[in-house]
Design an enzyme around this catalytic site. Structure first.
Site, PDB file in Angstrom:
ATOM      1  N   HIS A  12       0.812  -1.213   0.000  1.00 29.76           N
ATOM      2  CA  HIS A  12       0.000   0.000   0.000  1.00 29.76           C
ATOM      3  C   HIS A  12       0.848   1.267   0.000  1.00 29.76           C
ATOM      4  CE1 HIS A  12       0.955   0.934   4.197  1.00 29.76           C
ATOM      5  NE2 HIS A  12       0.834  -0.354   4.450  1.00 29.76           N
ATOM      6  N   GLU A  85      -2.333  -7.014   7.520  1.00 26.21           N
ATOM      7  CA  GLU A  85      -1.019  -6.928   8.148  1.00 26.21           C
ATOM      8  C   GLU A  85      -0.991  -7.785   9.418  1.00 26.21           C
ATOM      9  OE1 GLU A  85       1.981  -6.925   8.081  1.00 26.21           O
ATOM     10  OE2 GLU A  85       2.555  -4.831   7.693  1.00 26.21           O
TER      11      GLU A  85
END
Length: 207
Positions: A12, A85
């Site tokens: 990202h 994550e």
């Protein structure tokens, strides 16, 4: 065209917590203005590769990054929580300096006392990638939009690198990507931490 699938792992774009060196984990942080600009540029570049499937973490920073590729390519984004994550427990929101002071030994090893075990991250990442591959046509390109630590563990697993030696693979910068391609039963790392499109390989490495 080879029938071997390719998997492109895309981290990202930048967030304010990245700038402040705060442990993000699964805290749902937005992209900052730079992160949006990074994702817009990278999305236009990656669209030229002709992706077949886009699968993203459902956390906003990854989902919004994937959205730029979706708009540039015309492909819808699918979301998979397995691409989130690593959960950081009480570390989330703390800076690297704070973690080093409070947990010097554990931080050096990235051993989060109340966080997610690395083996669990590897298990769910590889399972999510396999789900994506199952939806990708032969010889196609699967784009996985995820997070720095999770991507490193996932790539290491696919390359056969033990979890405890994942640091052999260098970090992935914001909005950069890595590409793996299957050759026979094994995966090969074709690019790592890239921010521009590759030049074609003219000579075989078997020559």
């Amino acid at each position: 065209m080879s029938d071997a699938p390719r998997v492109l792992f895309w981290r990202h774009g930048r967030t304010t917590w990245n700038v402040e060196k705060r442990f993000q984990g699964q805290t749902d942080i937005d992209l900052d203005p730079v992160g949006h600009a990074q994702a817009e540029r990278a999305g236009r570049l990656l669209a030229t590769l002709g992706p077949d499937v886009i699968v993203a973490s459902d956390l906003k920073r990854a989902a919004d990054t994937a959205g730029y590729l979706s708009r540039a390519s015309g492909l819808a984004v699918e979301y998979d929580k397995g691409l989130r994550e690593r959960f950081g427990g009480s570390w989330e929101g703390l800076t690297a300096d704070e973690l080093s002071r409070r947990w010097p030994v554990e931080h050096a090893r990235m051993d989060i006392p109340d966080g997610e075990n690395i083996s669990e991250v590897g298990d769910r990442m590889t399972a999510a990638v396999e789900r994506g591959i199952a939806k990708t046509p032969a010889g196609g390109l699967l784009v996985i939009v995820s997070h720095g630590a999770a991507v490193r563990v996932g790539i290491s697993r696919m390359l056969g690198i033990p979890d405890e030696r994942r640091e052999l693979l260098g970090p992935l910068s914001n909005c950069c990507w890595s590409v793996l391609q299957r050759r026979g039963p094994e995966w090969r790392l074709m690019e790592h931490n890239a921010a521009s499109l590759p030049e074609p390989v003219v000579l075989s490495d078997d020559a």
